[in-house]
Motif scaffolding. Structure first.
Motif, PDB file in Angstrom:
ATOM      1  N   ARG A  24       0.825  -1.213   0.000  1.00 39.44           N
ATOM      2  CA  ARG A  24       0.000   0.000   0.000  1.00 39.44           C
ATOM      3  C   ARG A  24       0.858   1.263   0.000  1.00 39.44           C
ATOM      4  O   ARG A  24       0.600   2.213  -0.742  1.00 39.44           O
ATOM      5  N   GLN A  25       1.879   1.267   0.820  1.00 45.47           N
ATOM      6  CA  GLN A  25       2.641   2.501   0.985  1.00 45.47           C
ATOM      7  C   GLN A  25       3.599   2.781  -0.168  1.00 45.47           C
ATOM      8  O   GLN A  25       3.882   3.934  -0.480  1.00 45.47           O
ATOM      9  N   LEU A  26       4.056   1.735  -0.842  1.00 48.66           N
ATOM     10  CA  LEU A  26       4.810   1.956  -2.075  1.00 48.66           C
ATOM     11  C   LEU A  26       3.873   2.369  -3.202  1.00 48.66           C
ATOM     12  O   LEU A  26       4.227   3.184  -4.056  1.00 48.66           O
ATOM     13  N   GLN A  27       2.660   1.824  -3.207  1.00 44.10           N
ATOM     14  CA  GLN A  27       1.669   2.250  -4.198  1.00 44.10           C
ATOM     15  C   GLN A  27       1.339   3.730  -4.024  1.00 44.10           C
ATOM     16  O   GLN A  27       1.138   4.451  -5.004  1.00 44.10           O
ATOM     17  N   GLU A  28       1.279   4.190  -2.786  1.00 44.05           N
ATOM     18  CA  GLU A  28       0.985   5.593  -2.516  1.00 44.05           C
ATOM     19  C   GLU A  28       2.055   6.530  -3.078  1.00 44.05           C
ATOM     20  O   GLU A  28       1.799   7.719  -3.294  1.00 44.05           O
ATOM     21  N   GLN A  29       3.249   6.006  -3.311  1.00 41.62           N
ATOM     22  CA  GLN A  29       4.333   6.805  -3.884  1.00 41.62           C
ATOM     23  C   GLN A  29       4.268   6.847  -5.411  1.00 41.62           C
ATOM     24  O   GLN A  29       5.152   7.416  -6.067  1.00 41.62           O
ATOM     25  N   THR A  34       3.093  -5.096  -7.121  1.00 40.10           N
ATOM     26  CA  THR A  34       2.316  -6.322  -6.914  1.00 40.10           C
ATOM     27  C   THR A  34       2.969  -7.163  -5.831  1.00 40.10           C
ATOM     28  O   THR A  34       4.186  -7.270  -5.772  1.00 40.10           O
ATOM     29  N   PRO A  35       2.159  -7.757  -4.958  1.00 45.48           N
ATOM     30  CA  PRO A  35       2.679  -8.795  -4.070  1.00 45.48           C
ATOM     31  C   PRO A  35       2.649 -10.118  -4.826  1.00 45.48           C
ATOM     32  O   PRO A  35       1.910 -10.267  -5.810  1.00 45.48           O
ATOM     33  N   LEU A  63      -4.279  -0.566  -3.253  1.00 47.27           N
ATOM     34  CA  LEU A  63      -4.775   0.709  -3.766  1.00 47.27           C
ATOM     35  C   LEU A  63      -4.848   0.686  -5.291  1.00 47.27           C
ATOM     36  O   LEU A  63      -5.319   1.632  -5.907  1.00 47.27           O
ATOM     37  N   GLN A  64      -4.356  -0.392  -5.873  1.00 43.70           N
ATOM     38  CA  GLN A  64      -4.403  -0.581  -7.318  1.00 43.70           C
ATOM     39  C   GLN A  64      -5.099  -1.908  -7.616  1.00 43.70           C
ATOM     40  O   GLN A  64      -5.074  -2.816  -6.791  1.00 43.70           O
ATOM     41  N   LYS A  65      -5.691  -1.999  -8.751  1.00 44.98           N
ATOM     42  CA  LYS A  65      -6.318  -3.275  -9.131  1.00 44.98           C
ATOM     43  C   LYS A  65      -5.222  -4.292  -9.406  1.00 44.98           C
ATOM     44  O   LYS A  65      -4.326  -4.051 -10.220  1.00 44.98           O
ATOM     45  N   LEU A  66      -5.285  -5.406  -8.712  1.00 46.56           N
ATOM     46  CA  LEU A  66      -4.282  -6.445  -8.873  1.00 46.56           C
ATOM     47  C   LEU A  66      -4.733  -7.480  -9.898  1.00 46.56           C
ATOM     48  O   LEU A  66      -5.927  -7.734 -10.059  1.00 46.56           O
ATOM     49  N   THR A  67      -3.755  -8.071 -10.570  1.00 42.60           N
ATOM     50  CA  THR A  67      -4.025  -9.144 -11.526  1.00 42.60           C
ATOM     51  C   THR A  67      -3.886 -10.470 -10.799  1.00 42.60           C
ATOM     52  O   THR A  67      -2.792 -10.818 -10.322  1.00 42.60           O
ATOM     53  N   ARG A  68      -4.961 -11.212 -10.680  1.00 46.02           N
ATOM     54  CA  ARG A  68      -4.987 -12.397  -9.819  1.00 46.02           C
ATOM     55  C   ARG A  68      -3.922 -13.425 -10.188  1.00 46.02           C
ATOM     56  O   ARG A  68      -3.298 -14.020  -9.319  1.00 46.02           O
TER      57      ARG A  68
END
Length: 234
Positions: A24-29, A34-35, A63-68
């Motif tokens: 989440r916090q890297l996405q905020e940057q 992706t995990p 915070l982003q749509k992930l690809t399953r």
């Protein structure tokens, strides 16, 4: 691009919580993150719906749509060591498949956070010949170590760090997870940090993983280390 593993000194130390927090916090940057959980075990069934905790938490809190299909390669129903859970379903974990998937993700994302299963010596193949540590070493990615703050953590943490060092694996930092603020825990953290001199973060005991949305690691030396790598490499 900076990609790394989240590994634990043991099972249930909070790797998924920390993976989700850092995601989440890297996405905020502004990074595309992706995990990736190579192997997850322990199917959960609630109200006739089946799911796996780790990848479900990623999708719920991203915070982003992930690809399953990018999140996982193997999921086994039994809450057991990956090698045994795979054996129960008549399967064998192909570690080359895991490494190839990681390489593909590295080309697609700014940051890939690979979450381990259990501790670093957990066996992956049915014969116990190949461990998570072997896969981490072959991936040539650095790690963040998640450990407890309570009694026993000094020994478990030092053993994990020594094993990683023996393979030449870079440790980016340590997360001390589940802190309640006791004097014993404070001393445990101080002792480990004095010995290893690594960036770190101390995460308090969260009553529910839902609290990850309210907690930040951005003020910690660990996050500064991770995000500085990202800013340098992008």
């Amino acid at each position: 691009m900076q990609h790394f593993w989240i590994v634990g000194t043991d099972t249930d130390v909070g790797k998924t919580c920390i993976t989700t927090l850092l995601m989440r916090q890297l996405q905020e940057q502004g990074l595309r993150v992706t995990p990736y959980k190579p192997v997850q075990t322990g199917e959960i069934i609630e109200q006739k719906e089946a799911y796996y905790f780790d990848t479900t938490m990623y999708e719920k809190y991203s915070l982003q749509k992930l690809t399953r299909v990018d999140l996982n390669d193997y999921s086994f129903k039994e809450p057991a060591s990956p090698h045994f859970a795979a054996r129960l379903e008549g399967q064998q974990i192909d570690t080359m498949r895991l490494l190839q998937h990681i390489k593909k993700l590295q080309q697609k994302y700014d940051a890939v956070i690979c979450e381990g299963a259990g501790g670093i010596f957990v066996p992956l193949d049915c014969n116990g010949q190949e461990t998570l540590l072997d896969v981490i070493s072959k991936s040539q990615l650095p790690v963040v170590v998640v450990t407890r703050t309570k009694l026993g953590t000094i020994n478990h943490t030092f053993l994990t760090l020594e094993a990683l060092a023996s393979r030449g694996i870079e440790v980016l930092g340590i997360v001390f997870n589940g802190d309640t603020g006791s004097k014993i825990e404070q001393n445990n953290v101080e002792m480990i940090i004095q010995h290893c001199l690594l960036p770190y973060a101390v995460v308090p005991q969260l009553n529910d993983i839902d609290q990850v949305v309210d907690y930040s690691l951005k003020h910690t030396s660990l996050f500064e280390r991770l995000y500085q790598h990202d800013k340098t490499d992008i």
